[in-house]
Design a protein around this motif. Structure first.
Motif, mmCIF file in Angstrom:
data_model
loop_
_atom_site.group_PDB
_atom_site.id
_atom_site.type_symbol
_atom_site.label_atom_id
_atom_site.label_comp_id
_atom_site.label_asym_id
_atom_site.label_seq_id
_atom_site.Cartn_x
_atom_site.Cartn_y
_atom_site.Cartn_z
ATOM 1 N N VAL A 216 -9.558 9.203 -7.043
ATOM 2 C CA VAL A 216 -9.259 10.552 -6.553
ATOM 3 C C VAL A 216 -7.919 10.547 -5.815
ATOM 4 O O VAL A 216 -7.044 11.378 -6.060
ATOM 5 C CB VAL A 216 -10.386 11.053 -5.619
ATOM 6 C CG1 VAL A 216 -10.016 12.390 -4.990
ATOM 7 C CG2 VAL A 216 -11.695 11.152 -6.388
ATOM 8 N N LEU A 217 -7.748 9.582 -4.927
ATOM 9 C CA LEU A 217 -6.551 9.529 -4.078
ATOM 10 C C LEU A 217 -5.257 9.382 -4.874
ATOM 11 O O LEU A 217 -4.249 10.005 -4.559
ATOM 12 C CB LEU A 217 -6.671 8.361 -3.095
ATOM 13 C CG LEU A 217 -7.795 8.469 -2.072
ATOM 14 C CD1 LEU A 217 -8.036 7.136 -1.398
ATOM 15 C CD2 LEU A 217 -7.463 9.547 -1.048
ATOM 16 N N LEU A 218 -5.286 8.545 -5.897
ATOM 17 C CA LEU A 218 -4.046 8.286 -6.625
ATOM 18 C C LEU A 218 -3.636 9.433 -7.540
ATOM 19 O O LEU A 218 -2.516 9.439 -8.052
ATOM 20 C CB LEU A 218 -4.144 6.971 -7.403
ATOM 21 C CG LEU A 218 -4.054 5.709 -6.534
ATOM 22 C CD1 LEU A 218 -4.092 4.459 -7.377
ATOM 23 C CD2 LEU A 218 -2.813 5.716 -5.659
ATOM 24 N N ARG A 219 -4.519 10.403 -7.715
ATOM 25 C CA ARG A 219 -4.117 11.585 -8.506
ATOM 26 C C ARG A 219 -2.951 12.314 -7.826
ATOM 27 O O ARG A 219 -2.165 12.987 -8.483
ATOM 28 C CB ARG A 219 -5.303 12.521 -8.710
ATOM 29 C CG ARG A 219 -6.182 12.064 -9.854
ATOM 30 C CD ARG A 219 -7.210 13.114 -10.280
ATOM 31 N NE ARG A 219 -7.799 12.728 -11.544
ATOM 32 C CZ ARG A 219 -8.808 11.864 -11.665
ATOM 33 N NH1 ARG A 219 -9.345 11.298 -10.599
ATOM 34 N NH2 ARG A 219 -9.274 11.563 -12.856
ATOM 35 N N ASP A 220 -2.843 12.161 -6.528
ATOM 36 C CA ASP A 220 -1.723 12.777 -5.802
ATOM 37 C C ASP A 220 -0.388 12.132 -6.167
ATOM 38 O O ASP A 220 0.668 12.663 -5.817
ATOM 39 C CB ASP A 220 -1.928 12.665 -4.288
ATOM 40 C CG ASP A 220 -3.059 13.546 -3.777
ATOM 41 O OD1 ASP A 220 -3.463 14.489 -4.503
ATOM 42 O OD2 ASP A 220 -3.544 13.298 -2.662
ATOM 43 N N TYR A 221 -0.428 10.970 -6.841
ATOM 44 C CA TYR A 221 0.792 10.235 -7.171
ATOM 45 C C TYR A 221 1.098 10.248 -8.661
ATOM 46 O O TYR A 221 1.965 9.504 -9.119
ATOM 47 C CB TYR A 221 0.675 8.789 -6.679
ATOM 48 C CG TYR A 221 0.564 8.700 -5.182
ATOM 49 C CD1 TYR A 221 1.699 8.613 -4.378
ATOM 50 C CD2 TYR A 221 -0.681 8.735 -4.556
ATOM 51 C CE1 TYR A 221 1.596 8.551 -2.997
ATOM 52 C CE2 TYR A 221 -0.796 8.675 -3.179
ATOM 53 C CZ TYR A 221 0.345 8.589 -2.413
ATOM 54 O OH TYR A 221 0.235 8.531 -1.048
ATOM 55 N N GLN B 15 6.982 6.917 -10.675
ATOM 56 C CA GLN B 15 6.870 6.091 -9.471
ATOM 57 C C GLN B 15 7.960 5.031 -9.471
ATOM 58 O O GLN B 15 8.458 4.634 -10.528
ATOM 59 C CB GLN B 15 5.512 5.383 -9.435
ATOM 60 C CG GLN B 15 4.337 6.301 -9.269
ATOM 61 C CD GLN B 15 4.306 6.927 -7.895
ATOM 62 O OE1 GLN B 15 4.558 6.281 -6.885
ATOM 63 N NE2 GLN B 15 4.008 8.221 -7.851
ATOM 64 N N GLU C 226 -3.022 10.331 -16.074
ATOM 65 C CA GLU C 226 -4.470 10.544 -15.981
ATOM 66 C C GLU C 226 -5.233 9.386 -16.625
ATOM 67 O O GLU C 226 -6.318 9.027 -16.176
ATOM 68 C CB GLU C 226 -4.833 11.877 -16.650
ATOM 69 C CG GLU C 226 -6.292 12.246 -16.533
ATOM 70 C CD GLU C 226 -6.777 12.390 -15.102
ATOM 71 O OE1 GLU C 226 -7.953 12.018 -14.849
ATOM 72 O OE2 GLU C 226 -6.021 12.841 -14.227
#
Length: 192
Positions: free
Chosen positions: A99-104, A108, A121
């Motif tokens: 869930v958290l890494l969806r913000d990234y 990169q 995704e």
């Protein structure tokens, strides 16, 4: 002889501060050969394969393997701990990494290595396959600081309500301020 594997976090590397502190402590004891912190691929599936190969190789010639994982490395370490039944130290772990890494999602750049890549995704789906909803509490030492500006420490406490060992501190930050205070205890936990 025990062996300690440090699993670094998202957009980090083998040169992370915490990894270097643990490595130095073992080197000072003449045990530098008992430590590894591989540079992990940014793709979760590839990173886990790297770590599985290392663990399997070390299990053949050492008496025990312990993991220490920070942030995303704590998420990976939980999966690996359950897969191989290993003790693990989790430092401000990203227990909700998928869930958290969806913000990234998107482009990169790793500040340590300079590597550029695109997080998609599909990579979140790889993380979902690694999620351990009910870890074996007795395997873990959970280390969290309430001042973590990246992750909500309460998520880790919820996932690990009764770990073998708990270090829960007010203040601090995502890097785990004062980590070096625990290096000797970490080595003892790993069997050194």
């Amino acid at each position: 002889m025990p062996f300690l594997i440090y699993v670094h976090g998202f957009n980090s590397s083998e040169r992370s501060f915490k990894s270097q502190r643990v490595k130095q402590a073992l080197e000072q004891r003449g045990l530098g050969q008992c430590f590894a912190c591989p540079r992990l691929d940014w793709q979760p599936q590839v990173a886990i394969q790297q770590l599985c190969e290392l663990i399997e190789a070390k299990q053949q010639d050492t008496e025990s393997v312990t993991l220490i994982g920070s942030s995303l490395g704590g998420f990976y370490s939980t999966y690996l701990s359950e897969r191989y039944q290993l003790p693990a130290i989790l430092v401000n772990p990203a227990v909700a990494a998928p869930v958290l890494l969806r913000d990234y999602l998107g482009e990169q750049k790793n500040p340590y290595t300079g590597e550029r890549y695109v997080l998609t995704e599909r990579h979140m789906q790889q993380l979902e396959l690694l999620d351990i909803a009910t870890p074996t509490q007795s395997r873990y030492w959970l280390m969290v600081q309430e001042g973590d500006e990246v992750l909500d420490y309460r998520a880790a406490l919820k996932r690990f309500p009764t770990p073998a060992k708990l270090t829960h501190e007010p203040d601090g930050d995502h890097s785990f301020v004062g980590f070096e205070r625990f290096v000797d205890d970490i080595l003892r936990f790993a069997g050194f």
